[in-house]
Scaffold this active site. Sequence first.
Site, PDB file in Angstrom:
ATOM      1  CD  GLU A   1      -3.126  -1.089   0.350  1.00 11.01           C
ATOM      2  OE1 GLU A   1      -3.483   0.124  -0.044  1.00 11.01           O
ATOM      3  OE2 GLU A   1      -3.692  -1.896  -0.084  1.00 11.01           O
TER       4      GLU A   1
ATOM      5  CB  CYS B   1      -1.537   7.535   1.439  1.00 15.42           C
ATOM      6  SG  CYS B   1      -3.137   6.584   1.985  1.00 15.42           S
TER       7      CYS B   1
HETATM    8  P1  NAD Z   1       8.119   4.473   5.107  1.00 16.82           P
HETATM    9  O1  NAD Z   1       7.930   3.748   3.734  1.00 16.82           O
HETATM   10  O2  NAD Z   1       9.315   5.391   5.402  1.00 16.82           O
HETATM   11  O3  NAD Z   1       7.998   3.566   6.479  1.00 16.82           O
HETATM   12  C1  NAD Z   1       6.994   2.571   6.517  1.00 16.82           C
HETATM   13  C2  NAD Z   1       7.645   1.430   7.346  1.00 16.82           C
HETATM   14  O4  NAD Z   1       8.651   0.808   6.597  1.00 16.82           O
HETATM   15  C3  NAD Z   1       8.051   1.821   8.842  1.00 16.82           C
HETATM   16  O5  NAD Z   1       7.644   0.889   9.801  1.00 16.82           O
HETATM   17  C4  NAD Z   1       9.437   1.860   8.692  1.00 16.82           C
HETATM   18  O6  NAD Z   1      10.062   1.445   9.826  1.00 16.82           O
HETATM   19  C5  NAD Z   1       9.826   0.756   7.663  1.00 16.82           C
HETATM   20  N1  NAD Z   1      10.956   0.997   7.016  1.00 16.82           N
HETATM   21  C6  NAD Z   1      11.531   2.442   6.791  1.00 16.82           C
HETATM   22  N2  NAD Z   1      12.834   2.073   6.038  1.00 16.82           N
HETATM   23  C7  NAD Z   1      12.925   0.658   5.885  1.00 16.82           C
HETATM   24  C8  NAD Z   1      14.076  -0.081   5.084  1.00 16.82           C
HETATM   25  N3  NAD Z   1      15.147   0.423   4.544  1.00 16.82           N
HETATM   26  N4  NAD Z   1      13.810  -1.544   5.262  1.00 16.82           N
HETATM   27  C9  NAD Z   1      12.741  -2.047   5.961  1.00 16.82           C
HETATM   28  N5  NAD Z   1      11.708  -1.197   6.514  1.00 16.82           N
HETATM   29  C10 NAD Z   1      11.850   0.023   6.459  1.00 16.82           C
HETATM   30  O7  NAD Z   1       6.842   5.114   4.940  1.00 16.82           O
HETATM   31  P2  NAD Z   1       6.323   6.346   5.912  1.00 16.82           P
HETATM   32  O8  NAD Z   1       7.346   7.532   5.948  1.00 16.82           O
HETATM   33  O9  NAD Z   1       6.145   5.911   7.426  1.00 16.82           O
HETATM   34  O10 NAD Z   1       4.892   6.734   5.487  1.00 16.82           O
HETATM   35  C11 NAD Z   1       4.833   7.635   4.235  1.00 16.82           C
HETATM   36  C12 NAD Z   1       4.541   7.004   3.268  1.00 16.82           C
HETATM   37  O11 NAD Z   1       3.514   5.901   3.386  1.00 16.82           O
HETATM   38  C13 NAD Z   1       3.898   7.954   1.935  1.00 16.82           C
HETATM   39  O12 NAD Z   1       4.575   7.680   0.695  1.00 16.82           O
HETATM   40  C14 NAD Z   1       2.550   7.653   1.964  1.00 16.82           C
HETATM   41  O13 NAD Z   1       1.704   7.766   0.626  1.00 16.82           O
HETATM   42  C15 NAD Z   1       2.496   6.088   2.243  1.00 16.82           C
HETATM   43  N6  NAD Z   1       1.256   5.637   2.890  1.00 16.82           N
HETATM   44  C16 NAD Z   1       0.262   4.857   1.942  1.00 16.82           C
HETATM   45  C17 NAD Z   1      -0.888   4.450   2.465  1.00 16.82           C
HETATM   46  C18 NAD Z   1      -1.889   3.586   1.753  1.00 16.82           C
HETATM   47  O14 NAD Z   1      -2.766   3.376   2.085  1.00 16.82           O
HETATM   48  N7  NAD Z   1      -1.523   3.331   0.427  1.00 16.82           N
HETATM   49  C19 NAD Z   1      -1.169   4.930   3.724  1.00 16.82           C
HETATM   50  C20 NAD Z   1      -0.480   5.913   4.416  1.00 16.82           C
HETATM   51  C21 NAD Z   1       0.825   6.024   3.906  1.00 16.82           C
END
Ligand code: NAD
Length: 458
Positions: free
Chosen positions: A212, A246
């Site tokens: 997502e 998002c």
């Molecule tokens: P992110 O991808 O930075 O982090 C998400 C998760 O991944 C966190 O739990 C984090 O600890 C983990 N993570 C971060 N770096 C990692 C790595 N290198 N390896 C493994 N795991 C890792 O996202 P965010 O900043 O928390 O959220 C924002 C993003 O999420 C935006 O792009 C937004 O559009 C998207 N989002 C999508 C939805 C949806 O339903 N499609 C909903 C909310 C947010």
Amino acid sequence: MLTQSPVTEIIRQQRQFFAAGKTKDVAFRIEQLKRLKQAVVDNKTAIMDALKADLNKPTFEAYALEIGVVREIDYALKNIKSWVKPKKVSTSIDLFPSSAQIYPEPLGVVLIIGPWNYPFQLMISPLVGAISAGNCATIKPSELAANTSRVVREIIEKTFEPAYIAVVEGGVETSQQLLAEKFDHIFFTGGTKIGQIVMEAAAKNLTPVTLELGGKTPCIVDADVNLEHTAKRIVWGKFINTGQTCIAPDYLLVDRSIKKDLLAGIENCIKEFYGEDPAKSPDYGRIINPKQFDRLAGLLKNGEIITGGKTNSEDRYIAPTVIDKVSWDAPIMEDEIFGPILPVLEYTDLTDAITKINERPKPLALYLFSKNKEKQQRVVQETSSGGVCINDTVMQVGVSELPFGGVGNSGIGSYHGKASFDTFSHHKSVLKRSFLLDLDWRYAPYQGKLDMLKKIIG
Ligand code: NAD
């Protein structure tokens, strides 16, 4: 003696729990969904306090968009008995007599990784699907919403034994430790780049993924609209959770003939919603952390600010901001904005607007404001996005009957309602034959049988 990491131990215990078969019992799943609902209801205050501490999330928004996840639980409770039933399908005459059914079965032990922007709801909502479908689950909330992460852990620990549902708190390293394990499904919500990392790790174990992700959600505004409603719905969808949603409209693509009026309407709405100084409004949140604040503040240099633009780094405050005269190749048009800044672009011909959208990666959502049915149809048919909402923003997410997810760069797979159950299930095909008849048309020797086969197949 080898000592196992805590993560490996949790998964070993969950495999054991799953193998015991308890989660296959629908009554057990219903019981767990009820416990989850009760836990959310009992801990409302702690959840809302944590969201306030992490994002200064207004109480109304916390209630509607985070605690509101109980509606997903209610929906699952109402429908689970019909979801778990095997579905009959027809079989062809050459298999007579026979019957065929599709049996949904749980996948096993699943991993759910969440983001920081709706840090409660986006952990619990997929968990509802995992429980409904009869899985054990390990969930990892975002370390960037640390208070909510702690509350999620406390609630889950009080409600379930870790051999069934466990919470592992931590950052990138913890996430990578988890990803190194073998799960039966990984459900990830976050950014596109991290989504790629997750999918790469999953590929090593051939683990299916739901991703997502995000993207730049366009919002087209045609001339044939109710301007007042349009302005209100755009301002609400863009600035709830301080733009950190998002499916917030990322940018406006407005018919030039109404741009001036629409922007005046938007400016009025911002004042109406958040007052003369949104920094003092109890209904306006803050940016999650200094890193995101700096990134967003940098984007304010694009185009001409027509309203907002004020920032306060100590408070991580960025005013609701609208920027006009933005060009397609401006830095603000490169990546998802994910903050309270709304760039405005214009068009004179809908065909051009559609072409511009189609030149870019497929977004998670697409909004069109127009009363014109033909234009509505054109936009739905000629563009591709995770979902579309016509004449509103964000509200599509609340329809449990609509699967929610992206396409292309905005994600893989979907959830909500029945789609959540399906995402966390394997749909097993079962064909039952009978011993009544055994026509020998398929058995060797084949001599004399090919002509008949040709007649059937053509
Ligand atoms: P992110 O991808 O930075 O982090 C998400 C998760 O991944 C966190 O739990 C984090 O600890 C983990 N993570 C971060 N770096 C990692 C790595 N290198 N390896 C493994 N795991 C890792 O996202 P965010 O900043 O928390 O959220 C924002 C993003 O999420 C935006 O792009 C937004 O559009 C998207 N989002 C999508 C939805 C949806 O339903 N499609 C909903 C909310 C947010």
